[in-house]
Enzyme design. Structure first.
Site, short mmCIF file in Angstrom:
data_model
loop_
_atom_site.label_atom_id
_atom_site.label_comp_id
_atom_site.label_asym_id
_atom_site.label_seq_id
_atom_site.Cartn_x
_atom_site.Cartn_y
_atom_site.Cartn_z
N HIS A 197 -26.86 93.53 -69.04
CA HIS A 197 -26.68 94.93 -69.45
C HIS A 197 -25.22 95.23 -69.76
CE1 HIS A 197 -26.30 96.53 -65.02
NE2 HIS A 197 -25.10 96.38 -65.53
N GLU A 202 -30.02 98.66 -70.48
CA GLU A 202 -30.76 97.58 -69.82
C GLU A 202 -31.48 96.71 -70.85
OE1 GLU A 202 -30.24 97.02 -66.83
OE2 GLU A 202 -30.37 98.76 -65.52
C1 F6R Z 1 -20.06 100.19 -65.18
C2 F6R Z 1 -21.10 99.64 -66.01
C3 F6R Z 1 -21.84 98.38 -65.70
C4 F6R Z 1 -20.97 97.29 -65.05
C5 F6R Z 1 -21.81 96.05 -64.75
C6 F6R Z 1 -20.99 95.01 -64.02
O1 F6R Z 1 -19.54 101.39 -65.73
O2 F6R Z 1 -21.38 100.23 -66.97
O3 F6R Z 1 -22.41 97.89 -66.87
O4 F6R Z 1 -19.92 96.97 -65.91
O5 F6R Z 1 -22.91 96.39 -63.99
O6 F6R Z 1 -20.65 95.50 -62.75
P1 F6R Z 1 -19.62 94.73 -61.82
O7 F6R Z 1 -18.30 94.80 -62.48
O8 F6R Z 1 -19.63 95.49 -60.52
O9 F6R Z 1 -20.12 93.32 -61.67
#
Ligand code: F6R
Length: 302
Positions: A197, A202
């Protein structure tokens, strides 16, 4: 830290898409390099428009930006920011909300004031508003629009899910219009979900999608559950669409840690498909990947 080096492409990659890859030894060096690129852009154009992400991955970038700002000389007073997404139903003061995250991790350290005239101005910060469970959460205009749309509604303060969804959809459309008015976004920072995503778009999301109300998958809710402890993870979010994201001039995709390696492999070496939202990046001509060694699908320093 010097600016990032020349663009390289993994040897095993072949295709039309010509991304730039930069691989770093640590999250800190990645964060510093990415922040340097952002700072360079701000120095070229004080009115830069930045697209910001939350999550664990961009934290070292925000830390490096705050450090640079505190050193002095970095003028953010004309910078505009747009965040990618926000959960539906959370109060902006809720510790799990992305409003709270942005304030704590970045904005509270950079705010404009008379004593801090190079800081960022509140009116230039944009984060989608997902709070719409009560009538009093709505702006005056929204209250009127809601009454017009649902003329039979009584005085009850709690919004039905139909009413709340309707408001969130209107806010999403308005958010997209505002990006078009202030944009295009010059640099869009992105993380990537383990399911591919982007923002909260999604698997299955249209690559032309605009900012909208989205349902979160069980996978994303389980992964993000680590921040919610014994509370339920919201089931919906308001998120920029992939079409909105692709309008940015430049995209910086950040990924760290081994758990991102598999999805990066699929994104880079697989075909463009809606099942893996991140493959939409192959339709963009300026994507720069900032990876650490563990996330690097080529398993070696490029
Ligand atoms: C956050 C967002 C999400 C995250 C993704 C990765 O604003 O839109 O798409 O970038 O879920 O999350 P992390 O960096 O926590 O692994």
């Amino acid at each position: 830290m010097s600016p990032i080096g020349p663009a390289t492409v993994p040897s095993s990659y072949s295709g039309e898409f010509k991304p730039h890859f930069h691989v770093f030894d640590s999250r800190e060096t990645l964060g510093q390099a990415c922040a340097n690129c952002i700072i360079e852009e701000i120095q070229k154009n004080k009115q830069v428009v930045l697209g910001l992400a939350t999550g664990s991955t961009p934290l070292p970038v925000y830390k490096a930006l705050v450090k640079a700002f505190n050193r002095g000389g970095l003028d953010l007073s004309e910078v505009t920011t747009f965040n990618l997404d926000e959960y539906v139903g959370l109060d902006p003061r809720d510790k799990q909300s992305y409003h709270y995250y942005m304030k704590e991790k970045l904005f509270k350290n950079l705010m404009w004031s008379e004593d801090n005239p190079l800081g960022i101005k509140t009116e230039n910060i944009h984060i989608p508003n997902g709070q719409a469970t009560k009538f009093q959460h709505l702006s005056f205009e929204e209250q009127n629009a809601l009454k017009k749309q649902f003329p039979l509604r009584g005085d009850e303060s709690t919004l039905s899910s139909l009413e709340s969804n309707w408001i969130i959809c209107r806010r999403a459309e308005a958010y997209d219009r505002l990006i078009n008015q202030c944009g295009p976004i010059d640099i869009q920072i992105l993380g990537i979900g383990e399911n591919g995503h982007l923002a909260f778009c999604e698997p299955g999301s249209s690559h032309e999608g605009r900012t909208s109300l989205v349902e979160l998958t069980a996978n994303t809710r389980a992964v993000n559950g680590r921040f919610f402890h014994d509370r339920n993870v919201p089931t919906q979010a308001i998120s920029m669409g992939i079409g909105t994201i692709l309008q940015a001039r430049k995209i910086y995709l950040l990924a760290t840690g081994e758990r991102k390696q598999e999805i990066l492999k699929k994104t880079l070496y697989g075909k463009v498909c809606e099942e893996i939202p991140a493959t939409a990046l192959k339709k963009h001509s300026e994507v720069i990947f900032f990876l650490d060694i563990e996330a690097n699908p080529d398993k070696r320093k490029l």
